[in-house]
Design a protein around this motif. Structure first.
Motif, PDB file in Angstrom:
ATOM      1  N   ALA B 252       0.835  -1.207   0.000  1.00 36.33           N
ATOM      2  CA  ALA B 252       0.000   0.000   0.000  1.00 36.33           C
ATOM      3  C   ALA B 252       0.869   1.255   0.000  1.00 36.33           C
ATOM      4  N   ALA B 253       2.187   1.085   0.156  1.00 33.58           N
ATOM      5  CA  ALA B 253       3.152   2.180   0.054  1.00 33.58           C
ATOM      6  C   ALA B 253       2.834   3.330   0.997  1.00 33.58           C
ATOM      7  N   LEU B 254       2.493   2.987   2.220  1.00 30.98           N
ATOM      8  CA  LEU B 254       2.193   4.018   3.210  1.00 30.98           C
ATOM      9  C   LEU B 254       3.402   4.173   4.116  1.00 30.98           C
ATOM     10  N   ALA B 255       3.961   5.388   4.178  1.00 34.69           N
ATOM     11  CA  ALA B 255       5.136   5.610   5.015  1.00 34.69           C
ATOM     12  C   ALA B 255       4.804   5.263   6.454  1.00 34.69           C
ATOM     13  N   PHE B 257       4.201   4.916  10.262  1.00 34.05           N
ATOM     14  CA  PHE B 257       3.921   5.851  11.355  1.00 34.05           C
ATOM     15  C   PHE B 257       3.528   7.253  10.877  1.00 34.05           C
ATOM     16  N   SER B 258       3.188   7.388   9.592  1.00 33.97           N
ATOM     17  CA  SER B 258       2.713   8.675   9.089  1.00 33.97           C
ATOM     18  C   SER B 258       1.198   8.737   9.264  1.00 33.97           C
ATOM     19  N   PRO B 259       0.625   9.943   9.158  1.00 34.46           N
ATOM     20  CA  PRO B 259      -0.836  10.051   9.265  1.00 34.46           C
ATOM     21  C   PRO B 259      -1.553   9.188   8.222  1.00 34.46           C
ATOM     22  N   GLU B 260      -0.947   9.089   7.034  1.00 37.52           N
ATOM     23  CA  GLU B 260      -1.587   8.287   5.987  1.00 37.52           C
ATOM     24  C   GLU B 260      -1.594   6.803   6.323  1.00 37.52           C
ATOM     25  N   THR B 263      -4.420   6.303   8.606  1.00 36.64           N
ATOM     26  CA  THR B 263      -5.666   6.248   7.837  1.00 36.64           C
ATOM     27  C   THR B 263      -5.820   4.885   7.175  1.00 36.64           C
ATOM     28  N   LYS B 267      -9.137   2.620   7.130  1.00 33.74           N
ATOM     29  CA  LYS B 267      -9.905   2.366   5.909  1.00 33.74           C
ATOM     30  C   LYS B 267      -9.686   0.961   5.372  1.00 33.74           C
ATOM     31  N   GLN B 269      -6.897  -0.425   4.072  1.00 33.64           N
ATOM     32  CA  GLN B 269      -6.217  -0.384   2.773  1.00 33.64           C
ATOM     33  C   GLN B 269      -5.297  -1.579   2.551  1.00 33.64           C
ATOM     34  N   ASN B 403      10.541   2.671   0.306  1.00 37.50           N
ATOM     35  CA  ASN B 403       9.441   3.571  -0.053  1.00 37.50           C
ATOM     36  C   ASN B 403       9.697   4.234  -1.407  1.00 37.50           C
ATOM     37  N   SER B 404      10.959   4.556  -1.681  1.00 35.89           N
ATOM     38  CA  SER B 404      11.258   5.149  -2.985  1.00 35.89           C
ATOM     39  C   SER B 404      11.039   4.137  -4.104  1.00 35.89           C
ATOM     40  N   GLN B 407       7.606   4.201  -4.901  1.00 37.78           N
ATOM     41  CA  GLN B 407       7.249   5.399  -5.669  1.00 37.78           C
ATOM     42  C   GLN B 407       7.791   5.364  -7.085  1.00 37.78           C
TER      43      GLN B 407
END
Lengths: 332, 429
Positions: B252-255, B257-260, B263, B267, B269, B403-404, B407
């Protein structure tokens, strides 16, 4: 400065001594010396608080940072604060691709945020300078983003520029295939960070421009309109040249601010090591400094970055000043 | 003793002003009267001893000690450790008790004089495994700067409802049987995605990577303390498998401990997440609405460890004696058991693992999964990982590099730049 004061101060002292029949010459000499001391010394006393504070909070850190930058100090390696490495940190910095990248990001974001910011501010100030209903309210209104804390601004912008449930991606939905991952690319992350900076500073600059515009004599506009100048021509040939010192001021201050940009990219970043994006897409020089100093514990290297940035800032601010000073040369 | 202490003193002067401000904020400097009112400050980076709405453990201690008041300050992981270092260097401003994460603690062992030595404080170090104590000790073993709090035995937390929708088994034993290795885990991910293309298999490539190397003894450093990350085949294999999973579109490529990322939990994801014991607390706090939808299965490979913390007492504090007492109490087995039931942090004392309170504990939030059995099993065969001064930095670098890749960066380029970053960070400069 002091020499001037001395000259100006001495003659009255001499003349006052002349009237006869007063206190003893000895006492007079004493008073005159006191007087001279007052004239000579008190200016220093008055400015001392500033220079005293500057020495403690400005000069000393500056010098001490320079000292640290010649060591390989890391708190994680005991004894390293005494290991002198000469100018090696600076040498490494020159060849450091991450530093080059940080410089590029800083100048890039600086350009993308400062130019529209000042142009917008100029336009807004011009509009606010007209006779409008609720003028005071509007003028105060443009200052609201400025008095909002950067952290709060970042919170909102982080939501707007979110990849999965962000407001902007929701707007762009009909036009693009995949939602934009704003942090993934240089251009998109620069845009996001610049948007934050522009939002924060435009109103502040607009007010400064507005204040300057109000000092432009009305007669100038009057005679310009008699000569048949349109509103646009008036703005271009009367307002802008009159604002020249103010524009120089805002450009220099914004440039220095842009070079030291930290809070916005820091708060936009979701990496856990202040990397400014997974591949340093928006890592500015100060954020890189912060990462090397705090996250990686490289005090010496971080100090070297700080000093290099200081020098870069001085050079760029000077260049900027010289460049903007030519604004009016077309007029003369 | 070092030859010259001048830079240190100058640094102290430099930060004197900020230290003053910090000291004012820290309070608790009222005086040395042992019977007088003492405020002890505890700085944490997460749910170490309390939940945002539950500080019952502190309350209990305050009830037992009339003159003690406890104030906890929270900040995020990075800020917490950076502030601690700043205040140690400045010589003032640190809290009376400071939590340090296991990946970070080796960076502080080089500064033993900045902490109270628990070897002198009548602590029974025999209640922890030797290796746990060793990680917070100087090389000669004479100084112990922190007491172990929790330990991060590994499991996989998964969403039963999403598994059912993708036609996968939902019973935890059957799920555990799906993946005896991490390769199996990625293969099951393919199966999942073919049925449920809208939901991702896991949250972030970095977490899969951390899970895989959680079962390795030697990762970034060898036992001699040399940086071996680039040559270590185990690290490269973990990287390759994580990249493979990412390229199959499983992340899901969510960083992290980030807010996303938060989320993402809310949700739904992603269907699985690498789940050290303390992650249970995060999930419950972040996504309270998903109660009952989660379950816990075994970690691929059968064992592993990720994280855990130590509680330290900086020696600069005005009330170190009282702080040591509180530190001993907070890390005692009885409190660790309470914390496990309250938050999910798994006790570091092996003796507690067989206590019925731990062993029979099931988590209602996670469909009554027998957490008290799953985590000890995972830890039983877990290797004793070797940490070095920059282990924390290196781990974060890998997370960023993966993470890169998520991306769109070329994996080889990402590896290359990660290696350069690591060499720069762990080098001598």
């Amino acid at each position: 400065m002091t020499a001037d004061l001395d000259h100006r101060g001495a003659p009255p002292g001499q003349t006052r001594r002349r009237p006869p029949g007063q206190a003893s010459p000895h006492r007079q000499a004493w008073r005159s010396r006191l007087y001279r001391l007052d004239v000579k010394g008190s200016p220093y006393l008055y400015i001392f608080p500033f220079f005293g504070l500057f020495a403690v909070f400005g000069l000393f850190p500056l010098i001490y940072t320079a000292v640290i930058s010649t060591t390989s100090w890391s708190p994680r390696r005991p004894g390293s604060e005494d290991t002198s490495v000469g100018l090696e940190n600076y040498q490494n910095l020159l060849g450091d691709e991450n530093f080059h990248n940080a410089l590029l990001n800083t100048f890039g974001i600086g350009l993308v945020s400062t130019v529209p910011q000042l142009l917008l501010a100029l336009g807004i100030a011009h509009l606010l300078n007209y006779k409008l209903r609720g003028r005071l309210f509007l003028r105060m209104g443009v200052l609201v983003p400025y008095i909002t804390s950067v952290a709060a601004v970042a919170l909102i912008f982080n939501q707007m520029f979110a990849r999965d449930f962000g407001l902007l991606n929701w707007f762009l939905q009909p036009f693009i295939e995949n939602p934009i991952d704003w942090r993934a690319e240089k251009w998109s992350s620069w845009l996001a960070v610049s948007a934050m900076v522009t939002w924060h500073w435009t109103g502040y600059n607009a007010l400064i421009y507005l204040a300057a515009m109000q000092t432009v004599p009305y007669e100038l506009y009057e005679s310009a309109s008699i000569d048949g100048a349109s509103k646009w021509q008036q703005f271009w040939h009367v307002t802008i040249p009159s604002l020249r010192p103010t524009i120089i001021f805002t450009v220099v201050v914004s440039t220095i601010g842009a070079l030291q940009l930290f809070a916005e990219p820091f708060l936009f970043d979701t990496t856990r090591n202040n990397n400014g994006g997974s591949e340093r897409q928006f890592q500015t020089v100060v954020l890189y400094l912060y990462q090397q100093f705090w996250t990686n514990g490289r005090y010496g290297y971080g100090a070297a970055i700080a000093w290099t940035l200081f020098l870069v800032t001085v050079v760029v601010a000077l260049a900027n000043f010289l460049l903007v000073r030519r604004i009016r040369s077309a007029e003369d | 003793m070092r030859t010259s202490r001048r830079p240190a003193r100058a640094m102290a002067a430099l930060t004197a002003a900020s230290a003053l401000v910090l000291a004012a904020c820290g309070s608790g400097e009222e005086g040395a009267d042992p019977n007088g009112e003492i405020t002890l400050t505890v700085n944490v980076f997460g749910d170490s001893f309390s939940l945002p709405d539950n500080r019952s453990l502190y309350d209990e201690y305050e009830r037992q000690h009339d003159n003690i008041k406890i104030v906890e300050n929270r900040s995020d992981f990075g800020t917490h450790h950076q502030n601690l270092q700043a205040r140690l260097t400045a010589g003032s401003g640190a809290a009376d008790l400071e939590v340090i994460e296991v990946g970070q603690i080796s960076g502080y062992i080089g500064q033993p004089d900045k902490f109270v030595n628990f070897r002198d404080q009548n602590v029974d170090t025999g209640q922890w495994t030797e290796s746990t104590v060793q990680r917070a000790s100087t090389v000669d073993g004479n100084t112990l700067i922190g007491l172990p709090t929790d330990i991060g035995g590994l499991a996989i937390c998964y969403r039963k409802d999403l598994f059912a929708a993708a036609g996968l088994p939902t019973e935890r034993d059957e799920v555990s049987a799906l993946w005896s290795t991490w390769e199996d885990y990625v293969a099951v991910g393919d199966r999942f995605l073919s049925k449920s293309p809208k939901v991702k298999w896991f949250d972030a490539g970095g977490h899969v990577f951390t899970g895989i190397i959680g079962n390795e003894e030697e990762t970034y450093y060898n036992a001699e303390g040399d940086l071996v990350v680039e040559e270590n085949q185990a690290v490269r294999d973990a990287w390759d498998l994580s990249v493979q999973a990412i390229e199959k579109g499983q992340s899901a490529a969510l960083a992290e401990f980030s807010p996303e990322w938060n989320t993402g939990f809310q949700k739904g994801q992603f269907a699985t997440v690498t789940c050290p014991a303390w992650m249970m607390g995060y999930i419950q706090a972040n996504a309270a609405d998903t109660k009952g939808k989660w379950d816990i299965a075994k970690i691929p490979g059968g064992s592993g460890n990720w994280g855990g913390s130590y509680l330290t007492v900086p020696s600069q504090g005005a009330n170190t004696e009282a702080a040591v007492e509180l530190a001993k109490w907070l890390t005692a087995p009885e409190q660790n058991i309470k914390l496990f039931k309250m938050i999910g942090n798994f006790p570091s004392q092996t003796s507690t693992w067989t206590e019925p309170e731990v062993a029979d504990y099931t988590s209602e939030f996670f469909s009554n999964a027998p957490a008290g059995k799953i985590f000890p099993e995972s830890l039983e065969n877990a290797p004793v990982q070797i940490y070095g001064p920059e282990s924390g930095v290196i781990g974060n670098t890998f997370a960023g590099a993966l993470n890169s890749v998520e991306q769109g960066t070329d994996p080889d380029e990402a590896w290359e730049s990660a290696m350069n970053d690591i060499k720069a960070a762990a080098g001598e400069g």
